[in-house]
Structure formats: structure tokens, C-alpha cells
Design a protein around this motif. Structure first.
Motif, mmCIF file in Angstrom:
data_model
loop_
_atom_site.group_PDB
_atom_site.id
_atom_site.type_symbol
_atom_site.label_atom_id
_atom_site.label_comp_id
_atom_site.label_asym_id
_atom_site.label_seq_id
_atom_site.Cartn_x
_atom_site.Cartn_y
_atom_site.Cartn_z
ATOM 1 N N THR A 141 0.837 -1.200 0.000
ATOM 2 C CA THR A 141 0.000 0.000 0.000
ATOM 3 C C THR A 141 0.873 1.251 0.000
ATOM 4 O O THR A 141 0.659 2.188 -0.775
ATOM 5 C CB THR A 141 -0.909 0.033 1.249
ATOM 6 N N GLY A 142 1.858 1.275 0.892
ATOM 7 C CA GLY A 142 2.715 2.452 0.997
ATOM 8 C C GLY A 142 3.366 2.803 -0.320
ATOM 9 O O GLY A 142 3.356 3.955 -0.759
ATOM 10 N N LEU A 143 3.931 1.774 -0.982
ATOM 11 C CA LEU A 143 4.623 2.040 -2.250
ATOM 12 C C LEU A 143 3.645 2.335 -3.374
ATOM 13 O O LEU A 143 3.893 3.216 -4.213
ATOM 14 C CB LEU A 143 5.506 0.845 -2.604
ATOM 15 N N ALA A 144 2.532 1.596 -3.420
ATOM 16 C CA ALA A 144 1.578 1.806 -4.511
ATOM 17 C C ALA A 144 1.047 3.230 -4.464
ATOM 18 O O ALA A 144 0.957 3.915 -5.499
ATOM 19 C CB ALA A 144 0.434 0.796 -4.407
ATOM 20 N N VAL A 145 0.718 3.687 -3.267
ATOM 21 C CA VAL A 145 0.130 5.017 -3.136
ATOM 22 C C VAL A 145 1.123 6.105 -3.547
ATOM 23 O O VAL A 145 0.828 6.961 -4.392
ATOM 24 C CB VAL A 145 -0.358 5.238 -1.682
#
Lengths: 716, 716
Positions: free
Chosen positions: B141-145
């Protein structure tokens, strides 16, 4: 003696004459109250305890405030001294404001705690007798507060300006009396805060040990804190609210007079003295309205109070026609160039705004409408849903007031702008909003009478209950008490609305002061650019202080209530005879402990709010202080509405359940309702009302220190 | 191809390269998660139900948002069209922003609901295995966002400006992609609001019927709403917070790029592209930090997460040295005239501000400090004092954040001003605050990974509990869950702090846009004079909308929870076998009902906040809209802090009592603690987090419509 001075003395003569008349009526009403019979021995004993406790609190509170006030006023004299050794004008005005506010509070409170027992005794004869005693007792507060405020401002104007009588002195005088507003708001802050902490600490403490732990009903004479609770109603609603509105009227008068200076070319001295004459006419209207309050045995007493309110409002509207015509038509070369009907329209907007506020408050806090019913319904699933629902209602209740205040400011600004003043190059819009504020505060004396009616009837109910009076008497005092609860709630709505308008006015006056300090002309603009970082940070701090202050005020109640709880528990333990009625509780000790607790707890939040605007002004300068002031006002009004209305709605949701809805008394819903009511207590009677005073205090502080911020602010 | 275009393409190439690397790591982490074993049949059944529910909610939510987004984007294209038929730039950016935010949310959520069961199964082996699975699931989630946000802004900049490559096109491009921020915040508002309503309606509904009425423990498989409750953690904390920070990063990038335009003479295109390069370096730092998260069986897993956070922060600080040196030293005639160390100092201030916010949040919401203990103590005298104390704590918790934000804004402004830019005639101060914002958001990917770690471990705990796994496994998942609760609370603090800074940035960008629309030069000033009535009224309305929105969001939870309560009661009635375990509850129907309820209830508050700034801008003009924006931001930040911290403190006060203090579980204090916890739920998980989004939405709306307000505002 020049023409100008003659005119000024004539106008001040009218104001003085009305003041004398009002003082006479204060004496008449006081004599009426004191003439009434005193009731049974039991009643007298209880009433004496209340009176003793209330006056003891007041005198100790005034001592504390007095010491703080003297320190502040001396400091003030030095820091604003300019080229002189000491600023005597500001020093004297500050002391005068503090003193007049204190005297008005003292008179009002003394009569209120003398009227309560007489109202209880009067209920034996008729509802009307009891109503008349309670209301005239309240009327003394209403008249004392508005009249002393007027006498103070008028008197200082005479001493600082009219006595010398030159144009320069007269135009300068309003700037010299800003200290009066600061003094009044300084007293008001501590009166409202200390009184608010007192009343709710006693209430919460009495309830938590009495109702919850010992299982005895409210107002039961076995509860050692019950007298403190009855004292609390007086010091909170009577003395506190009185000081609050004293300060609103003083602030409005001074702010409007300062705006009048800039309009001197057009209106002459009439523009400066219009606020005082308008206030005087409002006092006359209120006195007539007060004599219209009469009820019959089977009628709702609220109707009687409403009749008086309508009469007062209509008379205000009528009186203002000749006054605006005579005073705001323009003088000299501008005669006839200004449309005074526009200003009259502004006054009507102010009167209408009072009505709107009263109605909106009623919608959110009365058992007849959706919000209170919604909270009562949510109580079925327990205290958590009751609280959630109450908070949602409180937050929602900010919407309508903001819309009506905005509409009032905007339309009165527009009327002022199109009055012809703006074509002449003056800021007519601002003067329009000033006149709307006067319109809103015109009925102040009457509204305050209705407010003080609240604690008197509440006390009368308590005295009746505690003295074991017959059922038929209790029914009457209960009906009056219910009516008093409504008027107390409505006055809070009125107080916050008028505080918002008065602050807007003082803000404009502050900008005028800053311009003068900067040597700018009346036509120049001093923009408060919230896009600048220091102004943004000032604004941010202003809103934050409102949150922080609310926190400390709410917490202070909890702390002071703890003292009460410990004391009541101690008495129950040490005197086991209290519960079976063989031993008398020591009421006095409880009163004493709450007094000490409340006075101790009021100092920290009080000093925070006095220090904050000064710190912002000195660190970031006059423009940042203006941002602080504006946004603190906005946040303060919203927070006050949230706290007052949320608290009022919780209170009545409990009452709605007690009327037999959702299981009635002793149901789970009722238990949840009691939780909500207790949570709402410090909201609506401590933090909320203190916020009205807070925002006015901010504006009077910044107004008094404006030139200091200009000269010494680190960021210019 | 000119020199300028070459430079731009090189810089965009770096950004693109980092994005590709980040995408590769997303795949690596996802594969790692999916490779793990799935656990027992019981676990798989529960996890499947959660996954199905979460994805069903997400797809239905996106459909609703999609329809609203298409309507809004088309309208937007028309109203901002200027001289063209349709504003394709704004339309395309809006859609791109909405789409990228949605895709990021979808990926993150899908991995999170796949990681939960694997984390539960991993706990059978070791704490470290379970931690690694949960954290890498969150890292997706952190990287995708952050990566999708960067790709979107970078891609649009390429298409709208770099492709053509002229100086004019490049300087104009940032203004064309403001719609991207609006699209992202539009999605974020509904994602956070809908998710927040869903999670708390399920939670409150499950608790009220399950725990209170039926007397079964939390996460008991007999409760039909238990799956909905577990789904809720994902849609609220994972999808909601992801969209929130997507929007913060996008807004920060765009706002800073717009400020960079005015500095083009000094920095060339470096000033415009600095935000993207800085963000890219933050992503690299976060990836390295993520691989440092490892724990041992007997260690506190929070330490492992903290190690990663420190590594990320230190790497960010290191990476930014060469980047500021290379990009912010000045070009052409200004080379060497700007002190880039000042800007580097601003970036460090931003990094420090993250730490300060995390620490303050911890102080107010963790069981180790005074505030939570104070609430727990007050619980002894019942729910009323628990609530009063919690509200006092929440209100107080606004103080320290305001001080640190103010200090950060002020000091970074000062550093920017003294960098040499101001002597050259540019507003260096604002660019300084922009760089502080970049510093604060540099660690965003890592922080978001910690945040999403929360719902994954929470779900892992729930799955373990419901599937009746052995005690030793449960202890491990419980330890991770406790750690996840902390990270969720800290992320909220971080989110509100970064939202405040990002909004301040967008506000400056808005003023630049207005100046451009008015044809004013970069050196001219457009003051937002809060002394003007229309600006004051805009400001008043802005603060009020924050209160009104909070009210509707809190109330929406209550309404949606009612649907759940009715459904659970129905199932208990119609299937008596549920309680003795002979019949299975219908989890799916509960999930379905909360989904419908949450989506229905999110529309009204959502539309209020989209309509309000537009109404103010069109009625009162661009300056009033600026007042609205600033004061709404101030009120929104304060209200969010109050709601988040108050809610978090109540939550942990209950946990503190459960640890055996003040009578422990089943004591009166614990009952009061449960009430506070329930009240805090919609505060901290619905209204509070939605307010972060709200203030950014206001700033992107006004930014997009700036020229419209200038041309069509009734008051100019």
C-alpha cells in the motif's frame, strides 16, 4: 461654551435623565420585592443559607478579581503610557469598568437571592404573585447592568471630552475610554468563569454523591452540597451572565463611538453619541415592557414573558425612528445627503437577529423539536449513543446561527454602504453593522431580566422542595422553574449572538486605532492579510486558544467537583445521622469548599486568555494580532454554540425521557439521559458562556494595546 | 530538442526510473506475501469472507464514486473552459487523479486482505514471520500510493508540458494539472468518509448487540456482524488512509511545482521539478527502510518498525543533500547566489516535524502518559466523568501540534527568506515552507506501510481468534495487533500534520493562480483582507462547515449502525441456533447491509463540502474563498486533532483499565471506559480522518476554480 459643547451636554443630559429614571425604577422594583412576605421558618433558614453562601462567594470572588484588576490596570497604565509617565485615562477607565460591572453584579445578585424566598412564599397565593416577584427581582439585574454600563461610558465621555468641550477633545474621548471595556471584560471573564465553575462543580458533585452514590433525590435537604448547588445557580446565571452582557453593552457603545469619530464630518457629534441615546431609548422600552408581564393561574407563564418581550421590541423599533431621523440625517454641508432610513433598517435587522437567535436556540434545546427528541431516542441504546447524538446535535447547531449572523452583517453593511455615506467617501458599511449591533442590544435590559428570572425561580423551586411545602405550591414553582430554564437557554443564544456582533464592531475599531497609530488617514486601508505567515500563525493560535481554554474550563469543573465529592462523602461518613434525618449536614462547609475550589481553578484559564493575545501582538505585531482576534472570534462563537446548545439539548433530552418517553424515569434510557445531562453541564454553564466573554476580552485587550503592538511588535 | 527540454526529460527520467524500481518492489513484496502458507480450513473460510466483503465494498464504493467523479469532471471541464469549448486539461487530470488514487487503493487493499490470513498462519512459525508478512503487505500500500501519485503528476507534466518542451509550456504545465489534485481529493474524501462510516457502523453495531445485548465477547464467530467489523478495518484504515496520503503527496507536489514557476528565473526548471525528485528519493529511502524491519521472538515488534523508520528518515536526510545542492543553487546569472543549505534546513525541519507529530500523538493516546491515565481515573466515577475528561484531553491536545506547526512554518519561512532569494526580489519564504512540506512527506511510503500493517495484524488477530487457534499463536498475533493500534494512531497524527502543511502550500498556490487570473505580476501582492465583511463571512462559513461536516459524519455512523443492529437482532431471533453454535450466522448479509448503509450515508456530507467552497467563491469572489479556505483549514486541523486524539485516548483508557487498573475488566470503571471508547470510535475513525481530506479538498477545489471565482464572483 461653544455650540458643539452645548449639543453634547444636551445629548448627555438625555442619557443622564434616562439613567436617573432607570435608577428610580431599580429602587421601585427592589422595594416591591423586599415588601413581600418571607414564608415559613424552614424556608427562611434555607434562603438565609443560600444568601449567605452567594454573597460570601461574591465578595471573595471580587476580592480575587480586585487584586488581579489592580495589578493589570497599573501595568496597563505603564505599558500604554506613550510619552507621558503613566496613562491615567486608560487606568481610570479600566478601574471604572471593573467597578461598575462589579457593582451591577452585586446589586443584581443581592436582590436575586432576596427574591427567591419571596417568590416561593408568593406561590402560596397565586402564580402571578410568584411570577411578578421573580421577574421584578430579575428586572433589577437587567436594569442595573445596562444602566451602570451606560452611566460609566457616558460619565467617562463627559470627563475626558465633553467637559473640555473642544472638537478635538470630543473626537479623542472615545479612544480614551477603551479601558472601560477592557476592565468590564476582565471582570466578566472571571465572574463568568468562576461562577460557571462554581455552579457546575456544586451541581456535578451533589449529583454524583447524592443521586448516584447515596440514592437520594435532587434538592434533598440531606445532601450537604444542596445549598451550594442552589447558590451556584445565582453566581453562574445571575452574576456571570450579568457581567457578560454588561461587557457586551459597554463594548458595543465604545466600538460604535470610535467608528463615529471617522464620520464626524458627516454626523458631527451625533454620530459619536448615537449609541448612547439608542441604548437609553432601549432602557425606557424595557422598563415599559417589564410592567406588561402578568399571568393568570391557568396560563403558561412563558406567554407573559413573551408579551413583555414583544412590547419591548416594538417600542424599541418605534423609539428609534425619531432618534435615527434626528441624529443620522447629516449635519452642515451633508445635511439631507444621508438616508437615515437605511440606518433605521440596520437597527431593525439587529432586532430581528435577536428574535432569530432566540428561535434557533429554542429549536435546538426545547423538547418540542427534532434535535432533543433525537438524543432522547438515541438514549435507548445507552450512554454512548446518547453522547454521540448530543455531540452531533451541538455541532450541527452552529449552522443556522452562522447563516443569520452572516445575513445580518452583510445586509446591514449593504444598507450602510448605500445610505449615501459611501458616495461621500466614508465607510458607511461598517457604521451600518454598528447600528445593527445597537439594535440587537437595545432589548438587553429586558432579556437580562428574563435571564435572572431563571435562577430566582430555580431557587424558589429548591426552597419549596427542601422546606416540604404543599404539593400545590410546588406545582406552581415547578412551572415557573421550567419557564426559567427556557429563558436561561435563550439568553445564552442572545448573548453569543450579540457577542459576535460586538466583537466584529470592536475589530473594526481596532483597525481604526491601528491606522491612527500608524498615522494613516481614515480613508486609507490597513489590510489584515491572512496570506502572510505571521497573520496565519496568529489566526491559528487564536483558534487554538479557544480549544485550549475550553479544555481548561471543562477540566476545572471536574477538579472543583472532586473537592465537593470528597467533602460530601466525609460528612456522610462522620455524621451517619444525616441520612435518617437526625443530624443536619454542614451546608456552609460545602459552600466554602466550592468557593475556594472555583476561585482557585479560574485563575489558570483566565491568565492564559489574557496573556495569549498580548504575546501574539508583541511577537508578531498588530496585523497578526488582528488575525488572532478575528479567527479566535469565529472559533469562539462556533465553540460556544456547540457547547451551549449541545448542553441544553442533553438537559432537555433527559427531561423529555422523564416525562414518560422511552420508558420514563429509572429506565435504561433515563440513565443514559442523566449521563448526557452531566456531560452537558460544564459545556453549557461553564465553558460555553465563558467563551462569549473570552472573545470580547480579546477584542478589548487588542483595542487597548493597539498602539503598543504597532510600536513594539517584533514583526511590523 | 532544446537544452531546457533535455534537462526536463533527464529529471523526469530519474523520477520514472525510481517509479519503475518501486513498481518492481511492489511486485516482489506482493509475491512474497502470496507465497506464504494459508493456514487451516477454518482460517481460510473466515479470511475468504473478509476478502469477499472488502472487495465487494470497494468495488461498490468505487462505482458510486466513479459516477460522481464523472459528473463532477464533466461539469468541471465546462465551468473552467475559459475561451475553449471544454477544458480538456482539467478534465483529463481530474480523471487521472481519481483513477490513480482508486488503483492504488485497490492494489493495497487486495494485498492487505490477502496478507491477513498469511500473517495469522505465519504466527504459528515465529513472530518475525508474521511481522514480516504483515509489514510487507502494508508496504505494498505504501509504495503503490506514493508511486502512483508520483507517476500521475510526472506523467501529466510530461504530456502537458515536457512533450512540447518550450519554456512557456513547461511553466504553464503545473497549472494544468491542478485537476489531478482535485480528482485525488475527491476520491479520498469519499473513500475516507465511506470507509470510516463503514468501519465504525460495523464496529458499534457489532458491539452494541453482541457485547451489550447478547453478552458474547468481541470477535466471537457467533456474532453475524463480526466479519463486517473485520472488513471495516481494511476499508477504513487501509483504503481510506491510503487515499488520504495519496492526496497529500499529490497536493504537495502540485502546490510546490506552482510555487516553483514564479522562481523559474532563479532555479530554472529545477525549481519546478525539485518536488518530484525529492519524492522519488523518499521512495528509495523508504524501500531500503522497509527491508530493515526484523524482530526476534522476545522483542517488542514496535522496535523493529521504529528501526525501519529511523533508517528511512536518515536516508531521506542524506539523499536530500546532493539533491538540494544540485537543484537549488540557482542557474544562469543567479548561480551561487542562493544558499541551498537554507533549503536543506527547511527539509530537515519537515522531517523533524514528522517526529514531533508522532511523539505528540503518542503522548496523548498511549497508556504510558498523563492524558490516558487521567481519563482512566475519571472513569471510576462513571461514564459522565469519563466523557468530560476525554473531551478535555482532546481539546487540550490541539495545543502542542499548533505550536510545532507554527514553529515549522515560521522557521522554514525564515530560512527560505534568508536564502538569498528575497534579496533577488522573490518570495523565498514560501518556497521554504514548501520544502519543509516535502521533507515531512518524504517518509510517506514508509509511514503508510506502518499504517496498513495495522488492519492486517488486526485481521490476523481476528482470524486467529475466530478459528480457535492455540493460545501461543494468539499471543503473537495479539502482540502484533497492539503494535498495529499504535502505528494506526501515529499515522493519523502524521496525516493531519502533513495535511496542514500541504494546505498551506496549496493556499499559496491559490493566491498565485488568482494573481495570474487578475493579470498581476509575481511580485505584486493579492492580500486576503479578513477585515472586509465578505472575507470575514467566508472565513466564518469555512469554520462552520467544519463543525457541520463533523456533525453529519458522526451522525452517519449512528444511522448506519442502526441498520446493523436491526439485522443482527433479526438473525439472532430467526436463527436461535446461532447462540449455541448449531447454526451459522449469515455474515454476508451484514456485510452487504453495512456497505449499502455506508455508501448511502456518505453522499450528503460529501456533497456539502464540495458545494460549500464553490458557493462562497461564486457569491463572494476569490478573496472571500481564500478566507474560507484558510479558516476552514485552521478549524479543520484543530477539530481533527480533537477528534483523533480524544478518540485514541478513550480507546487506550479502556485498555489501561483492562490491564487491571481501577478494578480491571467488568468493574464500573471498565463499563465507563467502554462508553468512552464507543463515543471515540466515530471521532477517531470517521469524522477526524475525513477532516484531513476535507481541508485538502477545499484547497484543490478553490485552486481549480480560482479563475472562475475571479471572473464570476459576485463581489470582486
Amino acid at each position: 461654551m461653544g455650540d458643539l459643547q452645548t449639543t453634547v451636554l444636551q445629548l448627555l443630559g438625555i442619557v443622564g435623565g434616562v439613567s436617573v429614571i432607570a435608577l428610580i425604577f431599580i429602587v421601585i422594583m427592589t422595594r416591591y420585592v423586599f415588601k413581600q412576605e418571607l414564608g415559613s421558618q424552614e424556608m427562611q433558614a434555607i434562603a438565609a443559607a443560600i444568601k449567605e453562601g452567594a454573597m460570601a462567594f461574591l465578595s471573595r470572588q471580587y476580592k480575587t478579581i480586585g487584586v488581579l484588576a489592580i495589578v493589570v490596570s497599573v501595568l496597563l497604565g505603564f505599558v500604554t503610557r506613550g510619552d507621558d509617565i503613566f496613562n491615567w485615562h486608560t487606568f481610570v477607565s479600566f478601574i471604572a469598568g471593573a467597578l461598575c460591572s462589579g457593582i451591577a453584579g452585586f446589586i443584581g445578585m443581592y436582590v436575586a437571592v432576596s427574591a427567591n424566598i419571596r417568590a416561593a412564599a408568593g406561590a402560596k397565593h397565586s402564580l402571578n404573585r410568584s411570577l411578578t416577584i421573580s421577574f421584578r427581582g430579575g428586572a433589577v439585574t437587567g436594569l442595573a447592568v445596562t444602566t451602570l454600563s451606560l452611566i460609566g461610558v457616558g460619565g467617562l465621555f463627559y470627563i475626558f471630552g465633553a467637559y473640555e468641550g473642544t472638537e478635538e477633545a470630543i473626537k479623542h474621548a472615545p479612544l480614551l475610554i477603551v479601558g472601560y471595556g477592557f476592565g468590564a471584560s476582565f471582570v466578566a471573564l472571571f465572574a463568568q468563569l468562576g461562577g460557571g465553575i462554581y455552579t457546575k462543580a456544586a451541581d456535578v458533585g451533589a449529583d454524583l454523591v447524592g443521586k448516584v452514590e447515596a440514592g437520594i433525590p435532587e434538592d434533598d435537604p440531606r445532601n450537604p452540597a444542596v445549598v451550594a448547588d442552589l447558590v451556584g445557580d445565582n453566581v453562574g446565571d445571575c452574576a456571570g451572565r450579568g457581567a457578560d452582557l454588561f461587557e457586551s453593552t459597554a463594548a458595543e457603545n465604545i466600538g460604535a463611538m470610535i467608528l463615529g469619530i471617522a464620520l464626524f464630518p458627516v454626523f458631527g457629534v451625533y454620530g459619536i453619541l448615537f449609541p448612547l441615546v439608542a441604548r437609553a431609548s432601549g432602557i425606557v422600552a424595557s422598563i415599559i415592557g417589564m410592567f406588561c408581564v402578568k399571568t393568570k393561574e391557568n396560563k403558561d407563564p412563558m406567554n407573559a414573558l413573551n408579551v413583555g418581550y414583544f412590547v419591548t421590541t416594538i417600542l424599541c423599533a418605534l423609539f428609534l425612528i425619531p432618534i435615527t431621523k434626528y441624529m443620522l440625517g447629516g449635519v452642515g454641508q451633508f445635511e439631507g445627503k444621508v438616508n437615515y432610513w437605511n440606518f433605521y433598517g440596520c437597527a431593525l435587522i439587529g432586532l430581528a437577529l435577536s428574535f432569530a437567535f432566540v428561535y434557533i436556540t429554542q429549536y435546538y434545546t426545547s423538547i418540542n423539536f427534532r434535535p432533543v427528541k433525537e438524543i432522547a431516542k438515541a438514549s435507548q441504546t445507552g450512554p454512548a449513543t446518547n453522547i454521540i447524538s448530543g455531540i452531533a446535535v451541538g455541532l450541527e447547531s452552529t449552522f443556522a446561527p452562522v447563516v443569520v449572523i452572516s445575513a445580518a452583517i452583510f445586509s446591514s453593511y449593504w444598507l450602510g454602504k448605500t445610505s449615501g455615506l459611501s458616495e461621500l467617501g466614508f465607510n458607511g458599511g461598517l457604521y451600518g453593522t454598528a447600528i445593527a449591533t445597537m439594535g440587537m442590544l437595545a432589548t438587553c435590559a429586558y432579556i437580562l431580566a428574563m435571564d435572572t428570572f431563571g435562577p430566582i425561580t430555580d431557587n424558589a423551586g429548591g426552597i419549596t422542595e427542601m422546606s416540604g411545602a404543599p404539593e400545590e405550591v410546588r406545582v406552581k414553582t415547578d412551572r415557573l422553574d421550567a419557564c426559567g430554564n427556557t429563558t436561561k437557554a435563550l439568553t445564552k443564544g442572545y448573548a453569543v449572538g450579540s457577542a459576535a456582533l460586538a466583537t466584529f464592531l470592536l475589530f473594526s475599531a481596532y483597525l481604526d486605532e491601528v491606522k491612527i497609530a500608524l498615522g494613516k488617514g481614515a480613508h486609507e486601508i490597513f489590510p489584515v492579510d491572512i496570506g502572510k505567515p505571521e497573520v496565519f500563525l496568529g489566526a491559528f493560535a487564536g483558534a487554538m486558544i479557544v480549544f485550549l481554554f475550553s479544555s481548561t474550563a471543562i477540566r476545572a469543573v471536574g477538579k472543583a467537583a472532586q473537592y465537593v465529592i470528597l467533602e460530601v462523602r466525609r460528612q456522610f461518613n462522620e455524621r451517619p445521622g444525616i441520612m435518617d434525618g437526625t443530624e443536619k449536614p454542614d451546608y456552609g462547609r460545602c459552600v466554602d469548599i466550592v468557593t475556594k475550589g472555583a476561585l482557585k481553578e479560574m485563575v489558570l484559564p483566565g491568565l492564559i486568555v489574557v496573556a495569549a493575545p498580548i504575546a501574539v501582538g508583541l511577537l508578531f505585531g498588530a496585523e497578526s494580532a488582528a488575525g488572532f482576534l478575528m479567527v479566535a472570534t469565529i472559533a469562539g462563537v462556533l465553540m460556544a454554540l456547540f457547547l451551549n446548545n449541545g448542553g441544553g439539548a442533553w438537559d432537555n433530552a433527559k427531561k423529555f425521557i422523564e416525562l414518560g418517553n422511552y420508558g420514563g424515569k429509572k429506565s435504561e434510557a433515563h440513565k443514559a439521559g442523566v449521563v448526557g445531562d452531566t456531560v452537558g453541564d460544564p459545556f453549557k454553564d461553564t465553558a460555553g458562556p465563558s467563551l462569549h466573554v473570552l472573545i470580547k476580552l480579546f477584542s478589548t485587550i487588542t483595542l487597548v494595546l493597539a498602539s503598543l503592538f504597532v510600536s513594539y511588535g517584533l514583526i511590523k
